[in-house]
Design an enzyme around this catalytic site. Structure first.
Site, PDB file in Angstrom:
ATOM      1  N   SER B 101     -11.189  74.153 -56.650  1.00  8.00           N
ATOM      2  CA  SER B 101     -11.347  73.766 -57.657  1.00  8.00           C
ATOM      3  C   SER B 101     -10.602  73.469 -58.882  1.00  8.00           C
ATOM      4  O   SER B 101      -9.436  73.864 -59.071  1.00  8.00           O
ATOM      5  CB  SER B 101     -12.020  75.494 -57.747  1.00  8.00           C
ATOM      6  N   CYS B 102     -11.360  72.989 -59.754  1.00  6.28           N
ATOM      7  CA  CYS B 102     -10.483  72.135 -60.832  1.00  6.28           C
ATOM      8  C   CYS B 102     -11.169  73.433 -62.058  1.00  6.28           C
ATOM      9  O   CYS B 102      -9.989  73.376 -63.434  1.00  6.28           O
ATOM     10  CB  CYS B 102     -11.475  71.223 -61.484  1.00  6.28           C
ATOM     11  N   ILE B 103     -11.366  74.768 -61.988  1.00  7.17           N
ATOM     12  CA  ILE B 103     -11.980  75.610 -62.861  1.00  7.17           C
ATOM     13  C   ILE B 103     -10.643  76.881 -63.121  1.00  7.17           C
ATOM     14  O   ILE B 103     -11.167  77.236 -62.010  1.00  7.17           O
ATOM     15  CB  ILE B 103     -13.198  75.882 -62.763  1.00  7.17           C
TER      16      ILE B 103
END
Lengths: 167, 103
Positions: B101-103
Site C-alpha cells: 500500500s502507498c497509504i
C-alpha cells in the site's frame, strides 16, 4: 552496494502551492509515504495550498474542470472544455474524485494530516501567503506546527540527504 | 528463495528478509527478528502483530491508516513501538509479506 543505498533520502521538504484536490493529495501522499519510510518530513503550504490546512476548507477541496485536458467523463471520453461551465460540474467532478479515493482507502485531508503528524511529520504554513489571504493562526488545523518565512523554511530544510520537492 | 534460521527453525524468506510462508512464524521467531531490528517486544507489540497477521490472513491490504481502525492501538503509538518505518518493521516481525500500500 548501490548508489541508492549509499545515499538514502533522509529528509524531504515538500512545498504545496496549489489547492486543487490532486495538488494537495500529491503532497499528502508523498509526505505520508516519507513518514512511513522513517524519513524526516516537512510539509510547507503556501498560496492556494493553504486551503489544505485551513480548518473550514481542508475537507472541501475541488478539482478544476476548466483547462484540464486530461479530465475524462465516466466511460473514458474526454470532457470537452465547454462542459466545465455547466453549473455543478466542478462539484460533481470533485465528488467523483473523492469517492474514487475513498474506495482506495485514501483518507480525507484532515485525517491525512493526523496520520502524518502522528508519525512525526511537520506541517507548516507560509507567512507571506497567510498575510496575503488574511488568515490567522487560529484558522489553521491543530496539526500545523508553525507559520514560517521562506528563510525559516530553508533553515529547516537543511542537512545531508535532504530534498526539496515542489508539487 | 533464501532461508534464515530463527529460534532453531529454518524459514523461507525473500531477499529483504520478509517471510514467504507466514505459517512458519512463531512468537519465538518474532522475538529474534525484533532483536535484529534492536527491538524488545512487549505485549502491546504482540497485540498489534497478531492483529496484522489476522488482517493479512483475511486477504486485506495493510496500510498505516488501517492501524487506527484496529482497536488495538492508534497510529501514534504504532510509530513509537516500531520507530522508523513501523509498517515495514512490524510486518517483517509478524512474518507476513511487505505491504504494497502507498497509504
Amino acid at each position: 552496494m548501490t548508489t541508492e543505498k549509499n545515499n538514502p533520502i533522509k529528509k524531504v521538504n515538500i512545498i504545496c502551492a496549489k489547492g486543487a484536490i490532486e495538488d494537495v493529495y500529491a503532497t499528502l501522499v508523498m509526505g505520508n509515504g516519507a513518514v512511513m519510510e522513517g524519513i524526516e518530513t516537512n510539509l510547507f503550504f503556501t498560496f492556494f495550498g493553504l486551503d489544505a490546512i485551513v480548518k473550514t476548507r481542508m475537507d472541501k477541496l475541488h478539482t478544476g474542470v476548466i483547462g484540464n485536458p486530461a479530465l475524462r467523463l465516466p466511460g473514458g471520453l474526454r470532457m470537452p472544455t465547454w462542459m466545465g461551465v455547466i453549473p455543478g460540474m466542478e462539484a460533481f467532478t470533485s465528488w467523483m474524485m473523492k469517492s474514487q479515493m475513498a474506495q482506495l482507502d485514501i483518507p480525507p485531508v484532515s485525517e491525512f494530516l493526523d496520520l502524518i503528524t502522528a508519525g512525526g511529520g511537520n506541517i507548516y504554513a507560509c507567512k507571506l501567503a497567510m498575510d496575503m489571504f488574511k488568515f490567522k493562526p487560529e484558522d489553521l488545523s491543530e496539526h500545523v506546527s508553525g507559520v514560517l518565512t521562506i528563510g525559516e523554511f530553508y533553515e529547516k530544510a537543511g542537512g545531508e540527504g535532504s530534498q526539496i520537492i515542489f508539487t | 528463495m533464501a532461508q534464515k534460521t530463527y529460534a532453531g527453525i529454518a524459514v523461507d524468506v525473500n531477499e529483504e528478509g520478509y517471510f514467504i510462508t507466514p505459517s512458519q512464524w512463531t512468537r519465538e521467531i518474532a522475538t529474534e527478528i525484533a532483536k535484529e531490528e534492536s527491538l524488545t517486544l512487549t505485549d502491546q507489540h504482540f497485540d498489534i502483530i497478531e492483529w496484522l497477521r489476522k488482517r493479512h490472513n483475511a486477504g486485506e491490504v495493510l496500510s498505516i491508516r488501517s492501524i487506527n481502525h484496529s482497536a488495538v492501538l492508534d497510529v501514534k503509538t504504532f510509530y513509537q513501538l516500531f520507530p522508523g518505518a513501523p509498517l515495514k518493521k512490524a510486518t517483517k516481525i509478524a512474518g507476513i509479506p511487505k505491504p504494497v500500500s502507498c497509504i
